[in-house]
Scaffold this motif. Sequence first.
Motif, PDB file in Angstrom:
ATOM      1  N   HIS A 228     -43.026 -42.531  42.623  1.00  0.00           N
ATOM      2  CA  HIS A 228     -43.660 -43.441  41.667  1.00  0.00           C
ATOM      3  C   HIS A 228     -43.967 -44.781  42.327  1.00  0.00           C
ATOM      4  O   HIS A 228     -45.043 -45.357  42.113  1.00  0.00           O
ATOM      5  CB  HIS A 228     -42.747 -43.634  40.455  1.00  0.00           C
ATOM      6  N   SER A 229     -43.040 -45.285  43.134  1.00  0.00           N
ATOM      7  CA  SER A 229     -43.253 -46.567  43.799  1.00  0.00           C
ATOM      8  C   SER A 229     -44.449 -46.501  44.747  1.00  0.00           C
ATOM      9  O   SER A 229     -45.279 -47.419  44.791  1.00  0.00           O
ATOM     10  CB  SER A 229     -41.989 -46.972  44.576  1.00  0.00           C
TER      11      SER A 229
ATOM     12  N   LEU B 170     -47.710 -46.062  42.696  1.00  0.00           N
ATOM     13  CA  LEU B 170     -48.095 -47.305  42.038  1.00  0.00           C
ATOM     14  C   LEU B 170     -48.775 -48.249  43.028  1.00  0.00           C
ATOM     15  O   LEU B 170     -49.745 -48.925  42.688  1.00  0.00           O
ATOM     16  CB  LEU B 170     -46.864 -47.981  41.424  1.00  0.00           C
TER      17      LEU B 170
ATOM     18  N   ALA C 257     -45.811 -53.701  44.027  1.00  0.00           N
ATOM     19  CA  ALA C 257     -45.794 -52.352  43.464  1.00  0.00           C
ATOM     20  C   ALA C 257     -44.809 -51.459  44.213  1.00  0.00           C
ATOM     21  O   ALA C 257     -44.075 -50.676  43.603  1.00  0.00           O
ATOM     22  CB  ALA C 257     -47.197 -51.749  43.524  1.00  0.00           C
TER      23      ALA C 257
ATOM     24  N   HIS D 228     -41.325 -52.639  43.005  1.00  0.00           N
ATOM     25  CA  HIS D 228     -41.170 -53.040  41.598  1.00  0.00           C
ATOM     26  C   HIS D 228     -39.904 -52.487  40.965  1.00  0.00           C
ATOM     27  O   HIS D 228     -39.354 -53.076  40.044  1.00  0.00           O
ATOM     28  CB  HIS D 228     -42.391 -52.607  40.785  1.00  0.00           C
ATOM     29  N   ASP D 229     -39.421 -51.350  41.451  1.00  0.00           N
ATOM     30  CA  ASP D 229     -38.207 -50.745  40.886  1.00  0.00           C
ATOM     31  C   ASP D 229     -36.961 -51.030  41.725  1.00  0.00           C
ATOM     32  O   ASP D 229     -35.937 -50.365  41.547  1.00  0.00           O
ATOM     33  CB  ASP D 229     -38.387 -49.224  40.747  1.00  0.00           C
TER      34      ASP D 229
ATOM     35  N   HIS E   5     -44.033 -55.775  35.337  1.00  0.00           N
ATOM     36  CA  HIS E   5     -44.660 -54.454  35.199  1.00  0.00           C
ATOM     37  C   HIS E   5     -44.349 -53.760  33.872  1.00  0.00           C
ATOM     38  O   HIS E   5     -45.008 -52.780  33.524  1.00  0.00           O
ATOM     39  CB  HIS E   5     -44.300 -53.546  36.379  1.00  0.00           C
ATOM     40  N   HIS E   6     -43.381 -54.274  33.108  1.00  0.00           N
ATOM     41  CA  HIS E   6     -43.092 -53.699  31.787  1.00  0.00           C
ATOM     42  C   HIS E   6     -43.410 -54.657  30.643  1.00  0.00           C
ATOM     43  O   HIS E   6     -43.060 -54.376  29.496  1.00  0.00           O
ATOM     44  CB  HIS E   6     -41.627 -53.275  31.699  1.00  0.00           C
TER      45      HIS E   6
ATOM     46  N   VAL F 287     -50.592 -54.317  36.878  1.00  0.00           N
ATOM     47  CA  VAL F 287     -49.521 -53.398  37.266  1.00  0.00           C
ATOM     48  C   VAL F 287     -48.958 -52.674  36.049  1.00  0.00           C
ATOM     49  O   VAL F 287     -48.503 -51.529  36.151  1.00  0.00           O
ATOM     50  CB  VAL F 287     -48.406 -54.143  38.038  1.00  0.00           C
TER      51      VAL F 287
ATOM     52  N   ASP G  16     -48.731 -48.761  36.066  1.00  0.00           N
ATOM     53  CA  ASP G  16     -47.393 -48.198  35.913  1.00  0.00           C
ATOM     54  C   ASP G  16     -47.338 -47.199  34.754  1.00  0.00           C
ATOM     55  O   ASP G  16     -46.777 -46.110  34.885  1.00  0.00           O
ATOM     56  CB  ASP G  16     -46.386 -49.326  35.666  1.00  0.00           C
TER      57      ASP G  16
ATOM     58  N   ASP H  25     -49.296 -43.925  35.741  1.00  0.00           N
ATOM     59  CA  ASP H  25     -48.586 -43.040  36.662  1.00  0.00           C
ATOM     60  C   ASP H  25     -47.379 -42.397  35.994  1.00  0.00           C
ATOM     61  O   ASP H  25     -47.083 -41.222  36.232  1.00  0.00           O
ATOM     62  CB  ASP H  25     -48.136 -43.810  37.912  1.00  0.00           C
TER      63      ASP H  25
END
Length: 402
Positions: A165-166, A169, A194, A197-198, A251-252, A276, A280, A283
Amino acid sequence: MIKRVPISALKIGMYITDLNNDWIPHNTQRKRGVIKKEETIEKIRRMGVEFVYIDASKGLDTQDSESAAEVDRRNESALQKAGELTPGLRPYVPLAEEMVIAQQVHSQAQGLVGEFMNHAKVGGAIDVAPIHQLADELQNSVLRNANALSCLGRIREKDNYLLEHSVNLSVLMSLFGNHRGLSSDVLHQTIVGALLHDLGKILTPDEILHKPGRLTPEEFEVMKLHARHSRDILATTEGIGELTVITAAQHHERLDGTGYPEGLKGDEISEYGRMVAISDVYDAITADRVYHKGMTPTQGLKKLLEWSGTHLDPSLVKQFIRCLGLYPVGSLVLLESGRLGVVVEANESDQRLPTVRVMYHTKFRMPITVDTLDLAKPGTQDRILRAVDPETYKIDVRKSLA
């Protein structure tokens, strides 16, 4: 019949089939069933949900409802209009040639992001130079032929979601940023944001981060903290720019304030935070997860349109759709001839005419010799009728993208 109902018309006795809240990628609460108490409706309202889907054959109906088919027709019309915007990147390296390089970059990216997160988790010294170099390599691959990394982004394993995912993104942000003409420095910082981001998930307890089932409300609150953790870690990491921090931190966030970690609204969210957020969500909802079957790319684009205006920036959503195309790479499409094909390369001159890899004939209900077909090539008569769900024909699109 499946219908969409505004939250204001929701009442006890209705049967919910979809809470329609996938813009919250980590929310695993997918409640289905009959509403038995007002508290349930209030809980849904607090999540920021404006519309839910109900099954009128299993519960109460309302005059305020709209059939799911009509909603889909409206989203399809909006999707076609979004596809009329200015063309995006034009590849200048053949797909087969760039695929060789892209596979190396994609594999390296997953390993490097994982290594970066492991170093941060144990409190070791963090060297950001390799991440900056990786961001440049991803960007260069996208500029040469964005379809290569886009293909690899659709070949994913649900058990490796976090790293894939990272990387995906970062590819989407590269595509998006190039399409919007961001400067090289701004684009670089958002790609790095991106990729990382996590990062804050290193502070999320493993029993929550890797829980195979649904999160409890309390566990979800803990999960939501990862965006704030990402911001705090990156803000104190030498060699990380301000826009990288903003990209990761926001991003959220959602336009109506229902996002997290800060609940920012409207213009409080930066341009890059809005970008983003769209990337996000797309994806996340198109990926298979332990608890979630991914939507098709086309379904994902339609959902972005449905959530525009309240949760996602409508103007940016349309631009995002244009840079991916009406039929994003990895889409399974039905041709006029009855053949099924997987989109492997977009056509920036005419989105209706991508390059597809055909492998199945619906009229004869059997596999056919695999062939790559450029629908824009002079003399080619076949055209796309519509995108279809691979599950309908038990097609594994990943085999056509490898």
